[in-house]
Each structure stands twice: as structure tokens, then as C-alpha cells.
Design a protein around this motif. Sequence first.
Motif, short mmCIF file in Angstrom:
data_model
loop_
_atom_site.label_atom_id
_atom_site.label_comp_id
_atom_site.label_asym_id
_atom_site.label_seq_id
_atom_site.Cartn_x
_atom_site.Cartn_y
_atom_site.Cartn_z
N TRP A 43 0.88 -1.23 0.19
CA TRP A 43 0.02 -0.05 0.02
C TRP A 43 0.86 1.27 -0.12
O TRP A 43 0.45 2.28 -0.50
N ARG A 44 2.22 1.21 0.49
CA ARG A 44 2.94 2.27 0.32
C ARG A 44 3.35 2.66 -1.07
O ARG A 44 3.43 3.77 -1.36
N TYR A 45 3.58 1.39 -1.91
CA TYR A 45 3.77 1.57 -3.16
C TYR A 45 2.71 2.35 -3.96
O TYR A 45 2.62 3.22 -4.80
N VAL A 46 1.18 1.80 -3.48
CA VAL A 46 0.00 2.30 -4.08
C VAL A 46 -0.01 3.72 -3.73
O VAL A 46 -0.36 4.54 -4.55
N GLY A 47 0.30 4.22 -2.43
CA GLY A 47 0.26 5.49 -2.28
C GLY A 47 1.38 6.41 -3.06
O GLY A 47 0.84 7.37 -3.86
N TYR A 48 2.43 5.77 -3.58
CA TYR A 48 3.58 6.38 -4.41
C TYR A 48 2.71 6.54 -5.75
O TYR A 48 2.98 7.45 -6.54
N LEU A 49 2.09 5.57 -6.25
CA LEU A 49 1.46 5.62 -7.64
C LEU A 49 0.16 6.67 -7.72
O LEU A 49 -0.04 7.33 -8.56
N LEU A 50 -0.52 6.72 -6.39
CA LEU A 50 -1.33 8.06 -6.31
C LEU A 50 -0.82 9.30 -6.31
O LEU A 50 -1.58 10.28 -6.41
N GLY A 51 0.54 9.53 -6.06
CA GLY A 51 1.09 10.88 -5.88
C GLY A 51 1.12 11.38 -4.42
O GLY A 51 1.48 12.45 -4.47
N ILE A 52 1.15 10.30 -3.49
CA ILE A 52 1.31 10.84 -2.17
C ILE A 52 2.66 11.04 -1.88
O ILE A 52 3.54 10.37 -2.42
N GLU A 53 3.05 12.29 -1.47
CA GLU A 53 4.62 12.74 -1.18
C GLU A 53 5.36 11.51 -0.15
O GLU A 53 4.36 11.12 0.92
N GLU A 54 6.38 11.28 -0.11
CA GLU A 54 7.10 10.20 0.48
C GLU A 54 6.90 10.57 1.90
O GLU A 54 6.69 9.43 2.74
N GLY A 55 6.89 11.75 2.35
CA GLY A 55 6.95 12.15 3.83
C GLY A 55 5.55 12.05 4.33
O GLY A 55 5.56 12.00 5.44
N ALA A 56 4.57 12.18 3.52
CA ALA A 56 3.40 12.22 4.01
C ALA A 56 2.64 10.47 3.79
O ALA A 56 1.60 10.29 4.51
N ASN A 57 3.49 9.61 3.44
CA ASN A 57 2.75 8.39 3.30
C ASN A 57 2.90 7.66 4.35
O ASN A 57 3.95 7.27 5.01
N PRO A 58 1.85 7.23 4.99
CA PRO A 58 1.73 6.78 6.42
C PRO A 58 1.95 5.20 6.38
O PRO A 58 1.88 4.43 7.40
N CYS A 59 1.83 4.46 5.12
CA CYS A 59 2.12 3.26 5.13
C CYS A 59 3.56 2.54 5.47
O CYS A 59 3.88 1.32 5.05
N LYS A 60 4.56 3.30 6.20
CA LYS A 60 5.72 2.81 6.49
C LYS A 60 5.55 1.99 7.60
O LYS A 60 6.52 1.02 7.92
#
Length: 86
Positions: A43-60
Amino acid sequence: VPVNQEDLVVTLLAFSYNVLVGIELLEGRRLSPADEDAYLHLWRYVGYLLGIEEGANPCKSYGRAKATLESIIVHILEPDDDSRKL
């Protein structure tokens, strides 16, 4: 129309963290840490594909996903004065 980062993050969490919580409720236990990490990594990768900035991606991590969702929910349910004005 661009979508703001918070809306993207909340949508991501609806399909990632909330599913993990649902599994826990149905099974009476959490998945193994390795399975949770693998699922959130997807889901972190899906967030990347959606355009979520790395610092804002909560799926870490599970903890970060939980904290982010709780923070967003509190701020939506209890908006500050500036949010009410908007």
C-alpha cells in the motif's frame, strides 16, 4: 482537479490500515508482523502511484498508519477555528 495530500492519505488508509484492523476484529488477532509489513509495503507503493509525497505516506509502519488515521479523524471531527472558517 488535483486532490490534496490529506484526502489521498485518508483514502489510502481506508484500504490499508482499516483492512488490517478488520482482520484483527474478525480473527481475534493481528497478522504476523512480517505479514503486516508486507501488506503495508504494497500500500505504500500504491500511495506512491497515487502521488502521495514520500514524507506524507503513512504506510511505513502499522503504528504510523494508526497514528496518522487517528490524527486525521480527530481533526475532521473537531476542527479548529481556521478550519471552521473555510
